[in-house]
Design an enzyme around this catalytic site. Structure first.
Site, PDB file in Angstrom:
ATOM      1  N   ASP A   1       0.827  -1.342  -0.182  1.00  0.00           N
ATOM      2  CA  ASP A   1       0.073  -0.036  -0.092  1.00  0.00           C
ATOM      3  C   ASP A   1       0.992   1.134  -0.057  1.00  0.00           C
ATOM      4  OD1 ASP A   1      -2.185   1.807   0.315  1.00  0.00           O
ATOM      5  OD2 ASP A   1      -2.351   1.436   2.433  1.00  0.00           O
TER       6      ASP A   1
ATOM      7  N   GLU B   1      -0.834  -1.160  -4.806  1.00  0.00           N
ATOM      8  CA  GLU B   1      -1.986  -0.478  -5.494  1.00  0.00           C
ATOM      9  C   GLU B   1      -1.692   0.754  -5.988  1.00  0.00           C
ATOM     10  OE1 GLU B   1      -5.403   0.823  -2.322  1.00  0.00           O
ATOM     11  OE2 GLU B   1      -4.324   2.512  -2.653  1.00  0.00           O
TER      12      GLU B   1
ATOM     13  N   ASP C   1      -2.874   0.570   6.991  1.00  0.00           N
ATOM     14  CA  ASP C   1      -2.009   0.531   5.964  1.00  0.00           C
ATOM     15  C   ASP C   1      -1.496  -0.722   5.821  1.00  0.00           C
ATOM     16  OD1 ASP C   1      -1.734   3.473   4.977  1.00  0.00           O
ATOM     17  OD2 ASP C   1      -1.658   3.645   6.641  1.00  0.00           O
TER      18      ASP C   1
END
Length: 166
Positions: free
Chosen positions: A13, A74, A146
């Protein structure tokens, strides 16, 4: 009978200030195994180039310790009002660099809504993602926001989600 090792996935992430990461294994007898997870925090008092060097070193350490052979990242989406977009996109470049150079991996880039949908809700908020991850991997406590996202991203990659974005 010899059991062949499966793939080891790194889920990321991305961010400049905070990067969530997760290591997941797949093997012939278990669809998924969460090996480890955490966050990388860069020093906000430093200029962006020095923070990117911190990120690069920490990612290199992750590759050295866990030796993933697959990665899912991502791809951030920004509205025009987000000031942090430039730094985050530079961090994505460092992540891509380290994956390619140190792991010889071309990461799969995933939309946020697609990896979240893979968990069951494409619009899940941070708390919902953490709760889903806690249940999926039978964790005693909720992972940090996260890192929970990184676990979900890595899991979606492990399961074959391929809405790759170059």
């Amino acid at each position: 009978m010899k059991v062949e090792a499966g793939n080891r996935w790194l889920g990321i992430d991305p961010g400049l200030a905070l990067v969530g990461w997760a290591i997941l294994d797949e093997n012939p007898y278990s669809h998924r195994s969460l090996v480890d997870y955490g966050t990388i925090l860069t020093d906000s008092s430093l200029p962006t180039p020095q923070r990117l060097v911190e990120l690069e070193r920490d990612l290199m350490d992750l590759f050295g310790e866990f030796q993933p052979n697959r990665a899912a990242v991502e791809m951030p989406f920004f509205s025009r009002k987000i000031k942090a977009a430039g730094g985050v996109l530079q961090a994505v470049g460092i992540i891509n660099l380290v994956c390619c150079r140190d792991g010889e991996i071309l990461p799969v880039f995933l939309h946020q809504s697609s990896w979240k949908a893979h968990l069951g809700n494409g619009r899940a908020d941070k708390a919902e993602v953490a709760a889903l991850i806690q249940t999926l991997f039978d964790l005693e406590q909720l992972p940090v926001d996260d890192s929970a996202d990184a676990i979900g991203i890595g899991y979606a990659g492990l399961c074959g989600l391929t809405n790759n974005i170059d």
